[in-house]
Design a protein around this motif. Structure first.
Motif, PDB file in Angstrom:
ATOM      1  N   UNK A 241      -1.951   0.133  -4.789  1.00 11.11           N
ATOM      2  CA  UNK A 241      -2.288   1.457  -4.557  1.00 11.11           C
ATOM      3  C   UNK A 241      -1.065   2.411  -4.599  1.00 11.11           C
ATOM      4  N   UNK A 242      -0.422   1.872  -3.598  1.00 15.20           N
ATOM      5  CA  UNK A 242       0.816   2.664  -3.574  1.00 15.20           C
ATOM      6  C   UNK A 242       1.826   2.773  -4.603  1.00 15.20           C
ATOM      7  N   UNK A 243       1.783   1.661  -5.430  1.00 15.05           N
ATOM      8  CA  UNK A 243       2.901   1.562  -6.518  1.00 15.05           C
ATOM      9  C   UNK A 243       2.035   2.142  -7.649  1.00 15.05           C
ATOM     10  N   UNK A 244       0.590   2.410  -7.679  1.00 16.76           N
ATOM     11  CA  UNK A 244       0.033   3.077  -8.847  1.00 16.76           C
ATOM     12  C   UNK A 244       0.235   4.658  -8.633  1.00 16.76           C
ATOM     13  N   UNK A 245       0.221   5.041  -7.419  1.00 16.57           N
ATOM     14  CA  UNK A 245       0.305   6.535  -6.995  1.00 16.57           C
ATOM     15  C   UNK A 245       1.804   6.855  -7.296  1.00 16.57           C
ATOM     16  N   UNK A 246       2.794   6.176  -6.783  1.00 16.82           N
ATOM     17  CA  UNK A 246       4.214   6.359  -7.015  1.00 16.82           C
ATOM     18  C   UNK A 246       4.651   6.373  -8.492  1.00 16.82           C
ATOM     19  N   UNK A 247       4.151   5.725  -9.211  1.00 12.06           N
ATOM     20  CA  UNK A 247       4.173   5.658 -10.767  1.00 12.06           C
ATOM     21  C   UNK A 247       3.802   6.687 -11.276  1.00 12.06           C
ATOM     22  N   UNK A 248       2.541   7.137 -11.017  1.00 12.67           N
ATOM     23  CA  UNK A 248       1.941   8.256 -11.605  1.00 12.67           C
ATOM     24  C   UNK A 248       2.691   9.788 -11.115  1.00 12.67           C
ATOM     25  N   UNK A 249       3.086   9.687 -10.151  1.00 14.28           N
ATOM     26  CA  UNK A 249       3.929  10.948  -9.639  1.00 14.28           C
ATOM     27  C   UNK A 249       5.378  10.842 -10.438  1.00 14.28           C
ATOM     28  N   UNK A 250       5.937   9.765 -10.598  1.00  8.27           N
ATOM     29  CA  UNK A 250       7.052   9.706 -11.407  1.00  8.27           C
ATOM     30  C   UNK A 250       6.812  10.061 -13.159  1.00  8.27           C
ATOM     31  N   UNK A 251       5.744   9.611 -13.607  1.00  7.21           N
ATOM     32  CA  UNK A 251       5.469  10.196 -14.581  1.00  7.21           C
ATOM     33  C   UNK A 251       5.296  11.626 -14.843  1.00  7.21           C
ATOM     34  N   UNK A 252       4.940  12.212 -13.667  1.00  7.45           N
ATOM     35  CA  UNK A 252       4.776  13.736 -13.520  1.00  7.45           C
ATOM     36  C   UNK A 252       6.003  14.415 -13.266  1.00  7.45           C
ATOM     37  N   UNK A 253       6.986  13.607 -13.248  1.00 11.27           N
ATOM     38  CA  UNK A 253       8.400  14.113 -13.176  1.00 11.27           C
ATOM     39  C   UNK A 253       8.955  14.176 -11.768  1.00 11.27           C
ATOM     40  N   UNK A 254       8.206  13.632 -10.596  1.00 11.88           N
ATOM     41  CA  UNK A 254       8.536  13.450  -9.325  1.00 11.88           C
ATOM     42  C   UNK A 254       8.744  11.987  -9.064  1.00 11.88           C
ATOM     43  N   UNK A 255      10.129  11.485  -9.069  1.00 10.46           N
ATOM     44  CA  UNK A 255      10.480  10.330  -8.786  1.00 10.46           C
ATOM     45  C   UNK A 255      10.632  10.092  -7.381  1.00 10.46           C
ATOM     46  N   UNK A 256      10.803  10.834  -6.647  1.00  8.90           N
ATOM     47  CA  UNK A 256      11.295  10.727  -5.084  1.00  8.90           C
ATOM     48  C   UNK A 256      10.233   9.692  -4.372  1.00  8.90           C
ATOM     49  N   UNK A 257       8.907   9.876  -4.640  1.00 12.75           N
ATOM     50  CA  UNK A 257       8.090   8.935  -3.916  1.00 12.75           C
ATOM     51  C   UNK A 257       8.151   7.624  -4.255  1.00 12.75           C
ATOM     52  N   UNK A 258       8.419   7.385  -5.769  1.00 10.22           N
ATOM     53  CA  UNK A 258       8.689   6.135  -6.111  1.00 10.22           C
ATOM     54  C   UNK A 258       9.945   5.624  -5.597  1.00 10.22           C
ATOM     55  N   UNK A 259      11.021   6.393  -5.522  1.00 11.38           N
ATOM     56  CA  UNK A 259      12.254   5.724  -5.102  1.00 11.38           C
ATOM     57  C   UNK A 259      12.132   5.358  -3.503  1.00 11.38           C
ATOM     58  N   UNK A 260      11.163   6.314  -2.764  1.00  8.98           N
ATOM     59  CA  UNK A 260      11.121   5.886  -1.457  1.00  8.98           C
ATOM     60  C   UNK A 260      10.309   4.612  -1.081  1.00  8.98           C
ATOM     61  N   UNK A 261       9.219   4.545  -2.061  1.00 10.13           N
ATOM     62  CA  UNK A 261       8.570   3.289  -1.842  1.00 10.13           C
ATOM     63  C   UNK A 261       9.547   1.956  -2.246  1.00 10.13           C
ATOM     64  N   UNK A 262      10.026   2.095  -3.245  1.00  9.59           N
ATOM     65  CA  UNK A 262      10.837   0.981  -4.043  1.00  9.59           C
ATOM     66  C   UNK A 262      12.168   0.682  -3.175  1.00  9.59           C
ATOM     67  N   UNK A 263      12.665   1.610  -2.415  1.00  4.81           N
ATOM     68  CA  UNK A 263      13.815   1.280  -1.448  1.00  4.81           C
ATOM     69  C   UNK A 263      13.456   0.213  -0.542  1.00  4.81           C
ATOM     70  N   UNK A 264      12.133   0.054   0.145  1.00  3.37           N
ATOM     71  CA  UNK A 264      11.963  -0.619   1.043  1.00  3.37           C
ATOM     72  C   UNK A 264      10.955  -1.993   0.512  1.00  3.37           C
ATOM     73  N   UNK A 265      10.421  -1.471  -0.795  1.00  2.00           N
ATOM     74  CA  UNK A 265       9.339  -2.507  -1.213  1.00  2.00           C
ATOM     75  C   UNK A 265       9.716  -2.994  -2.640  1.00  2.00           C
ATOM     76  N   UNK A 266      11.203  -2.878  -2.983  1.00  6.30           N
ATOM     77  CA  UNK A 266      11.479  -3.302  -4.345  1.00  6.30           C
ATOM     78  C   UNK A 266      10.972  -4.573  -4.863  1.00  6.30           C
ATOM     79  N   UNK A 267      10.734  -5.582  -3.952  1.00  2.75           N
ATOM     80  CA  UNK A 267      10.181  -6.861  -4.353  1.00  2.75           C
ATOM     81  C   UNK A 267       8.622  -6.681  -4.881  1.00  2.75           C
ATOM     82  N   UNK A 268       7.959  -5.654  -4.498  1.00  2.00           N
ATOM     83  CA  UNK A 268       6.649  -5.387  -4.966  1.00  2.00           C
ATOM     84  C   UNK A 268       6.660  -4.332  -6.148  1.00  2.00           C
ATOM     85  N   UNK A 269       7.504  -3.173  -6.065  1.00  2.00           N
ATOM     86  CA  UNK A 269       7.604  -2.186  -7.057  1.00  2.00           C
ATOM     87  C   UNK A 269       8.407  -2.457  -8.431  1.00  2.00           C
ATOM     88  N   UNK A 270       9.236  -3.533  -8.125  1.00  2.00           N
ATOM     89  CA  UNK A 270       9.960  -3.675  -9.506  1.00  2.00           C
ATOM     90  C   UNK A 270       9.106  -4.496 -10.528  1.00  2.00           C
TER      91      UNK A 270
END
Length: 176
Positions: A103-132
């Protein structure tokens, strides 16, 4: 700031659904100083608590994650350390967290698709093994359902084992 978090989460389809379910269930959303955690859901208090020390962007994905836990609880997905067998308890706990991480990934991805990459970057920073691996599938168009755990769907995470071989583990799955 909490109002801004809720508004940002509500700009995604899944976020809006999570917020609607939370409102219906009377889930309270609060910020607090938390040690060693980005957030938590308390079924006893029917409240989500977000770590006040986290960045705004991190709080957005954490809010989605914790609201998913509230949904899980309200839908009857509960663990019982006294009644469940240890192996089943651990497996269930892992699946519950995997579902909330998706769910975190989906929300971060959707926000990125809207032009807001910061939540995705914040999540991926600590959870790259999940988000990548999630992002790799999303970029190929493999993430089309707002609920990745729809019936019969399984998502695997490929990782390099200590011996250098690649192995897959099931990150999230739903019954057939």
């Amino acid at each position: 700031r909490l109002h801004e978090l809720i508004n940002m989460l509500g700009t995604t389809k899944l976020g809006a659904e999570l917020l609607k379910d939370a409102e219906t269930a009377g889930v309270q959303i609060q910020t607090d100083v938390l040690r060693g955690s980005h957030g938590c859901y308390s079924s006893e208090q029917n409240a989500v608590r977000l770590n006040a020390g986290d960045s705004f962007e991190r709080q957005v994905v954490t809010l989605a994650h914790e609201l998913r836990h509230a949904q899980q609880y309200k839908r009857g997905l509960q663990l019982d350390a006294f009644l469940d067998q240890p192996k089943d308890y651990l497996h269930s706990q892992w699946m519950i967290e995997a579902d909330a991480n998706v769910v975190s990934c989906l929300v971060a991805w959707d926000l990125n698709q809207q032009g807001n990459s910061k939540p995705m970057q914040a999540y991926a920073e600590e959870n790259g093994h999940i988000f990548t691996p999630f992002a790799a599938e999303a970029e190929k168009g493999g993430i089309s359902c707002p609920d990745i755990l729809k019936k019969g769907h399984t998502w695997y995470l490929t990782y390099a084992a200590d011996n250098g071989e690649h192995q897959q583990i099931c990150v999230a799955s739903s019954p057939d």
